[in-house]
Design a protein around this motif. Sequence first.
Motif, PDB file in Angstrom:
ATOM      1  N   GLU A  22       4.077 -17.968  10.336  1.00  0.00           N
ATOM      2  CA  GLU A  22       2.647 -17.836  10.563  1.00  0.00           C
ATOM      3  C   GLU A  22       2.105 -16.528   9.987  1.00  0.00           C
ATOM      4  N   ALA A  23       2.909 -15.462  10.068  1.00  0.00           N
ATOM      5  CA  ALA A  23       2.473 -14.178   9.518  1.00  0.00           C
ATOM      6  C   ALA A  23       2.336 -14.259   8.005  1.00  0.00           C
ATOM      7  N   VAL A  24       3.302 -14.902   7.350  1.00  0.00           N
ATOM      8  CA  VAL A  24       3.235 -15.054   5.899  1.00  0.00           C
ATOM      9  C   VAL A  24       1.997 -15.858   5.520  1.00  0.00           C
ATOM     10  N   CYS A  25       1.653 -16.852   6.303  1.00  0.00           N
ATOM     11  CA  CYS A  25       0.442 -17.646   6.037  1.00  0.00           C
ATOM     12  C   CYS A  25      -0.805 -16.771   6.083  1.00  0.00           C
ATOM     13  N   THR A  26      -0.835 -15.792   6.993  1.00  0.00           N
ATOM     14  CA  THR A  26      -2.004 -14.919   7.060  1.00  0.00           C
ATOM     15  C   THR A  26      -2.091 -14.020   5.827  1.00  0.00           C
ATOM     16  N   PHE A  27      -0.943 -13.573   5.285  1.00  0.00           N
ATOM     17  CA  PHE A  27      -0.962 -12.754   4.067  1.00  0.00           C
ATOM     18  C   PHE A  27      -1.489 -13.583   2.893  1.00  0.00           C
ATOM     19  N   ARG A  28      -1.030 -14.821   2.802  1.00  0.00           N
ATOM     20  CA  ARG A  28      -1.487 -15.701   1.738  1.00  0.00           C
ATOM     21  C   ARG A  28      -2.996 -15.945   1.851  1.00  0.00           C
ATOM     22  N   ALA A  29      -3.456 -16.141   3.089  1.00  0.00           N
ATOM     23  CA  ALA A  29      -4.883 -16.375   3.300  1.00  0.00           C
ATOM     24  C   ALA A  29      -5.699 -15.148   2.895  1.00  0.00           C
ATOM     25  N   ALA A  30      -5.183 -13.964   3.169  1.00  0.00           N
ATOM     26  CA  ALA A  30      -5.891 -12.741   2.804  1.00  0.00           C
ATOM     27  C   ALA A  30      -6.046 -12.623   1.290  1.00  0.00           C
ATOM     28  N   ILE A  31      -4.986 -12.932   0.560  1.00  0.00           N
ATOM     29  CA  ILE A  31      -5.061 -12.886  -0.902  1.00  0.00           C
ATOM     30  C   ILE A  31      -6.008 -13.954  -1.424  1.00  0.00           C
ATOM     31  N   THR A  32      -5.923 -15.148  -0.860  1.00  0.00           N
ATOM     32  CA  THR A  32      -6.811 -16.237  -1.259  1.00  0.00           C
ATOM     33  C   THR A  32      -8.265 -15.843  -1.071  1.00  0.00           C
ATOM     34  N   GLU A  33      -8.590 -15.258   0.069  1.00  0.00           N
ATOM     35  CA  GLU A  33      -9.974 -14.886   0.343  1.00  0.00           C
ATOM     36  C   GLU A  33     -10.439 -13.731  -0.537  1.00  0.00           C
ATOM     37  N   THR A  34      -9.526 -12.844  -0.908  1.00  0.00           N
ATOM     38  CA  THR A  34      -9.893 -11.773  -1.846  1.00  0.00           C
ATOM     39  C   THR A  34     -10.266 -12.371  -3.196  1.00  0.00           C
ATOM     40  N   ILE A  35      -9.491 -13.347  -3.654  1.00  0.00           N
ATOM     41  CA  ILE A  35      -9.825 -14.032  -4.911  1.00  0.00           C
ATOM     42  C   ILE A  35     -11.154 -14.765  -4.776  1.00  0.00           C
ATOM     43  N   ASP A  36     -11.376 -15.412  -3.623  1.00  0.00           N
ATOM     44  CA  ASP A  36     -12.643 -16.108  -3.386  1.00  0.00           C
ATOM     45  C   ASP A  36     -13.829 -15.155  -3.503  1.00  0.00           C
ATOM     46  N   LEU A  37     -13.710 -13.989  -2.874  1.00  0.00           N
ATOM     47  CA  LEU A  37     -14.813 -13.019  -2.900  1.00  0.00           C
ATOM     48  C   LEU A  37     -15.103 -12.560  -4.320  1.00  0.00           C
ATOM     49  N   ALA A  38     -14.039 -12.318  -5.095  1.00  0.00           N
ATOM     50  CA  ALA A  38     -14.245 -11.909  -6.487  1.00  0.00           C
ATOM     51  C   ALA A  38     -14.920 -13.026  -7.280  1.00  0.00           C
ATOM     52  N   ALA A  39     -14.476 -14.268  -7.059  1.00  0.00           N
ATOM     53  CA  ALA A  39     -15.050 -15.403  -7.780  1.00  0.00           C
ATOM     54  C   ALA A  39     -16.514 -15.616  -7.414  1.00  0.00           C
ATOM     55  N   GLN A  40     -16.848 -15.411  -6.150  1.00  0.00           N
ATOM     56  CA  GLN A  40     -18.227 -15.586  -5.712  1.00  0.00           C
ATOM     57  C   GLN A  40     -19.159 -14.518  -6.253  1.00  0.00           C
ATOM     58  N   ALA A  41     -18.579 -13.361  -6.613  1.00  0.00           N
ATOM     59  CA  ALA A  41     -19.398 -12.265  -7.146  1.00  0.00           C
ATOM     60  C   ALA A  41     -19.666 -12.406  -8.640  1.00  0.00           C
ATOM     61  N   MET A  42     -18.982 -13.334  -9.292  1.00  0.00           N
ATOM     62  CA  MET A  42     -19.128 -13.501 -10.736  1.00  0.00           C
ATOM     63  C   MET A  42     -20.153 -14.592 -11.054  1.00  0.00           C
TER      64      MET A  42
END
Length: 238
Positions: A22-42
């Motif tokens: 479950e902890a590893v899933c949260t790390f993956r989600a954090a990276i995914t959301e960081t990519i999402d934020l960058a994509a939404q800003a472009m």
Amino acid sequence: MNPSSDLARHGYQILENVFAPEAVCTFRAAITETIDLAAQAMRAPFAASYPDTPIEERLDRAATDDHVYSLALFRAALADAQRDPRIEAIASHPRLTALTSELLEPFKRTGQTIRARAAVPAFSRTRSPWHQDVVRETQSGCGTVRFACWMPLHDVDASSGALEIIPGAWHSPFPHAEDHEAGRFYIPEKDLPPAERKTVPVRCGDVLVIDRFLPHRSLPVEGQRARWAIVMWIKGMQ
């Protein structure tokens, strides 16, 4: 550093079962959301970032359409994911803190630096250059790093982005050259020690601890699945 540890004798040590799935899933989600934020800003459509694709495939899919755009998302993730509270929490994870404190003795922990790292096929299909985490011995900054905790977000081996190391109790930096274009230092082949080279498979949830003077490099991944990992460099002073 604890002289009885594998880390002190061989330059590396694997800490098993540190993170639950479950902890590893949260790390993956954090990276995914960081990519999402960058994509939404472009200005490109958000769909161009392939938001429903696993992080191991996402950037390669995006790079097929627009290499420069995908590279920008990649760099954003490496630069900013560590600010997510789920990744920041690694610094105070109880089990990892206890294990690393034991390895750090007789030094006392004075800080840490955390970053996301990845081997993405679209951006590199070659082995990264040999290097050490500390290239100059100083009493401040990077010179106070004692070891790094390398935490892959899925099982890794020789074909999926594991680290290649030169085991040993190395006590100082080897000569490094600077790659100005890539902005990094590396050990020229002629300056490497004539010692065994070893690939270290690591299971998801385990932590590979490597000494600051251990020569290492990341192996390329085969196919189109990137290797993501979190790295925490731990600093310490007596």
